[in-house]
Design a protein around this motif. Sequence first.
Motif, PDB file in Angstrom:
ATOM      1  N   THR A  28      -1.137  32.882 -59.511  1.00 38.77           N
ATOM      2  CA  THR A  28      -0.755  32.026 -58.271  1.00 38.77           C
ATOM      3  C   THR A  28      -1.544  32.383 -57.241  1.00 38.77           C
ATOM      4  N   PRO A  29      -1.967  31.590 -56.603  1.00 38.22           N
ATOM      5  CA  PRO A  29      -2.879  31.889 -55.404  1.00 38.22           C
ATOM      6  C   PRO A  29      -2.280  32.499 -54.335  1.00 38.22           C
ATOM      7  N   VAL A  30      -2.845  33.622 -53.719  1.00 38.99           N
ATOM      8  CA  VAL A  30      -1.953  34.441 -52.663  1.00 38.99           C
ATOM      9  C   VAL A  30      -3.062  34.711 -51.656  1.00 38.99           C
ATOM     10  N   SER A  31      -4.478  34.366 -51.619  1.00 41.95           N
ATOM     11  CA  SER A  31      -5.301  34.522 -50.376  1.00 41.95           C
ATOM     12  C   SER A  31      -4.740  33.381 -49.313  1.00 41.95           C
ATOM     13  N   VAL A  32      -5.314  34.214 -48.117  1.00 43.98           N
ATOM     14  CA  VAL A  32      -4.882  33.532 -46.678  1.00 43.98           C
ATOM     15  C   VAL A  32      -6.224  33.057 -46.178  1.00 43.98           C
ATOM     16  N   SER A  33      -6.204  31.874 -45.390  1.00 39.22           N
ATOM     17  CA  SER A  33      -7.124  31.528 -44.786  1.00 39.22           C
ATOM     18  C   SER A  33      -6.488  30.775 -43.437  1.00 39.22           C
ATOM     19  N   VAL A  34      -6.956  31.281 -42.176  1.00 38.85           N
ATOM     20  CA  VAL A  34      -6.459  30.579 -41.195  1.00 38.85           C
ATOM     21  C   VAL A  34      -7.406  29.438 -40.389  1.00 38.85           C
ATOM     22  N   SER A  35      -8.293  29.286 -41.183  1.00 37.16           N
ATOM     23  CA  SER A  35      -9.530  28.396 -40.806  1.00 37.16           C
ATOM     24  C   SER A  35      -9.650  27.293 -42.149  1.00 37.16           C
ATOM     25  N   VAL A  36      -8.683  26.877 -42.627  1.00 39.78           N
ATOM     26  CA  VAL A  36      -8.554  25.732 -43.536  1.00 39.78           C
ATOM     27  C   VAL A  36      -9.197  24.577 -42.980  1.00 39.78           C
ATOM     28  N   SER A  37     -10.450  23.995 -43.762  1.00 37.28           N
ATOM     29  CA  SER A  37     -10.995  22.917 -43.231  1.00 37.28           C
ATOM     30  C   SER A  37     -10.262  21.570 -43.614  1.00 37.28           C
ATOM     31  N   VAL A  38     -10.083  20.794 -42.451  1.00 35.85           N
ATOM     32  CA  VAL A  38      -9.290  19.553 -43.114  1.00 35.85           C
ATOM     33  C   VAL A  38     -10.050  18.344 -42.732  1.00 35.85           C
ATOM     34  N   SER A  39     -10.460  17.610 -43.997  1.00 39.09           N
ATOM     35  CA  SER A  39     -11.026  16.319 -43.937  1.00 39.09           C
ATOM     36  C   SER A  39     -10.301  15.266 -43.568  1.00 39.09           C
ATOM     37  N   VAL A  40     -10.777  14.139 -42.974  1.00 42.33           N
ATOM     38  CA  VAL A  40      -9.786  13.104 -42.785  1.00 42.33           C
ATOM     39  C   VAL A  40     -10.398  11.735 -43.481  1.00 42.33           C
ATOM     40  N   SER A  41      -9.400  11.077 -44.496  1.00 36.37           N
ATOM     41  CA  SER A  41      -9.932  10.016 -45.170  1.00 36.37           C
ATOM     42  C   SER A  41      -9.306   8.513 -44.280  1.00 36.37           C
ATOM     43  N   LEU A  42     -10.329   8.089 -43.537  1.00 39.40           N
ATOM     44  CA  LEU A  42      -9.886   7.024 -42.609  1.00 39.40           C
ATOM     45  C   LEU A  42      -9.095   5.991 -43.073  1.00 39.40           C
ATOM     46  N   ASN A  43      -9.792   5.237 -44.303  1.00 36.46           N
ATOM     47  CA  ASN A  43      -9.073   4.055 -44.678  1.00 36.46           C
ATOM     48  C   ASN A  43      -8.990   3.985 -46.165  1.00 36.46           C
ATOM     49  N   GLY A  44      -9.517   4.720 -47.233  1.00 40.99           N
ATOM     50  CA  GLY A  44      -9.359   4.489 -48.477  1.00 40.99           C
ATOM     51  C   GLY A  44      -9.744   3.029 -49.021  1.00 40.99           C
ATOM     52  N   GLY A  45      -8.629   2.821 -49.912  1.00 42.14           N
ATOM     53  CA  GLY A  45      -8.775   1.681 -50.510  1.00 42.14           C
ATOM     54  C   GLY A  45      -7.847   0.653 -50.107  1.00 42.14           C
ATOM     55  N   ARG A  46      -7.312   0.827 -48.631  1.00 38.49           N
ATOM     56  CA  ARG A  46      -6.322   0.011 -48.261  1.00 38.49           C
ATOM     57  C   ARG A  46      -6.981  -1.332 -47.445  1.00 38.49           C
ATOM     58  N   THR A  47      -5.896  -2.094 -47.333  1.00 38.46           N
ATOM     59  CA  THR A  47      -6.210  -3.376 -46.539  1.00 38.46           C
ATOM     60  C   THR A  47      -5.631  -3.618 -45.359  1.00 38.46           C
ATOM     61  N   ALA A  48      -5.917  -4.858 -44.629  1.00 35.17           N
ATOM     62  CA  ALA A  48      -5.178  -5.213 -43.299  1.00 35.17           C
ATOM     63  C   ALA A  48      -3.792  -5.235 -43.292  1.00 35.17           C
ATOM     64  N   ALA A  49      -3.169  -5.411 -44.502  1.00 33.26           N
ATOM     65  CA  ALA A  49      -1.703  -5.363 -44.792  1.00 33.26           C
ATOM     66  C   ALA A  49      -1.026  -3.987 -44.523  1.00 33.26           C
ATOM     67  N   ASP A  50      -2.110  -3.070 -44.499  1.00 31.29           N
ATOM     68  CA  ASP A  50      -1.232  -1.739 -44.340  1.00 31.29           C
ATOM     69  C   ASP A  50      -1.046  -1.054 -43.018  1.00 31.29           C
ATOM     70  N   GLY A  51      -1.547  -2.004 -42.010  1.00 33.63           N
ATOM     71  CA  GLY A  51      -1.215  -1.666 -40.781  1.00 33.63           C
ATOM     72  C   GLY A  51      -2.373  -1.150 -39.967  1.00 33.63           C
ATOM     73  N   GLY A  52      -1.974  -1.169 -38.467  1.00 32.49           N
ATOM     74  CA  GLY A  52      -3.096  -1.042 -37.502  1.00 32.49           C
ATOM     75  C   GLY A  52      -3.478   0.585 -37.658  1.00 32.49           C
ATOM     76  N   ALA A  53      -2.900   1.237 -38.399  1.00 28.31           N
ATOM     77  CA  ALA A  53      -3.300   2.734 -38.578  1.00 28.31           C
ATOM     78  C   ALA A  53      -4.804   2.848 -39.258  1.00 28.31           C
ATOM     79  N   VAL A  54      -4.871   1.782 -40.235  1.00 24.42           N
ATOM     80  CA  VAL A  54      -5.937   1.669 -41.036  1.00 24.42           C
ATOM     81  C   VAL A  54      -7.273   1.080 -40.408  1.00 24.42           C
ATOM     82  N   PRO A  55      -8.440   1.721 -40.217  1.00 24.32           N
ATOM     83  CA  PRO A  55      -9.309   1.126 -39.621  1.00 24.32           C
ATOM     84  C   PRO A  55     -10.296   0.545 -40.429  1.00 24.32           C
ATOM     85  N   LEU A  56     -10.981  -0.584 -40.561  1.00 22.36           N
ATOM     86  CA  LEU A  56     -11.559  -1.363 -41.433  1.00 22.36           C
ATOM     87  C   LEU A  56     -12.894  -1.829 -40.985  1.00 22.36           C
ATOM     88  N   SER A  57     -12.660  -2.611 -39.713  1.00 25.18           N
ATOM     89  CA  SER A  57     -14.086  -3.084 -39.107  1.00 25.18           C
ATOM     90  C   SER A  57     -14.926  -1.945 -38.732  1.00 25.18           C
TER      91      SER A  57
END
Length: 270
Positions: free
Chosen positions: A10-39
């Motif tokens: 079981t992982p027990v190591s600690v990192s206080v600087s975990v890198s967070v990537s952002v997936s802006l839009n994925g395979g979503r469409t305009a039907a998924d709402g305004g939080a999803v950037p497409l243009s």
Amino acid sequence: MSLRGLRVSTPVSVSVSVSVSVSLNGGRTAADGGAVPLSPPDVVESALGAVAAGAGEVLVHPRTPCGRESLSPRVVGPLLEAVRGAGVSVPLSVSAGIGAEPDPAGRLERVRSWTVLPDRAVVHFAEPGAEELAEALVARGVAVDAVVPLGGEGAGPGAVEPEPGALARFLAWPVRDPARIRLAVELAVADPALVAGLRWLPPVPLLLFGREAAAWPVLRLAARCGAGARIGAGDVLHLPDGRAARSNAELVSAALEVVGTQSAVTAWSR
């Protein structure tokens, strides 16, 4: 690389600087709402907001003006230039998956014709031709996130049924340039047993992510493991408390709060 002889714990190591990537839009469409950037303008604005909120990397699925995912150099190049030109200085990734080009040979042709290169590209080892595609990208100087699903089929929008043995395919693939490869594990459930052995796989780093209901539990697990993490409208449209997210920046802010909390809890329990 193989699973033989792996130490499973079981992982027990600690990192206080975990890198967070952002997936802006994925395979979503305009039907998924305004939080999803497409243009392109919306992608630029969303990327700027997410980075300002603390995202360390940006992943985008480039699209044509009609909204179709594309790997065409006429689509990928201008989008990357627009995002970088707006001042986004963190690494930029694009998805090189079947959603943008179903034909493996077509994906290779597109990647080899890129005139503007991303920093990274996402290659799904559950899709045909993944090994050749990853090799072509590395040959062009593009780092690769090798995605393998564990614990169930991927649940993301537009997901396809994975071929058996995606992890085995990755392990059998000769990693000739470890500095440019990262193992990105998509977890259907936040089960530490699924990733305990993976943390000891030499020599590539590990990123964990989930989609929809699995997104936030997996992010917490990533924080506890000290692995890289991913969040964003491409993966999930709600915040940890169930409220609809208004933007990728809001998702990143919430993710960093979760990461900080989990790191503090893990450190206290050592």
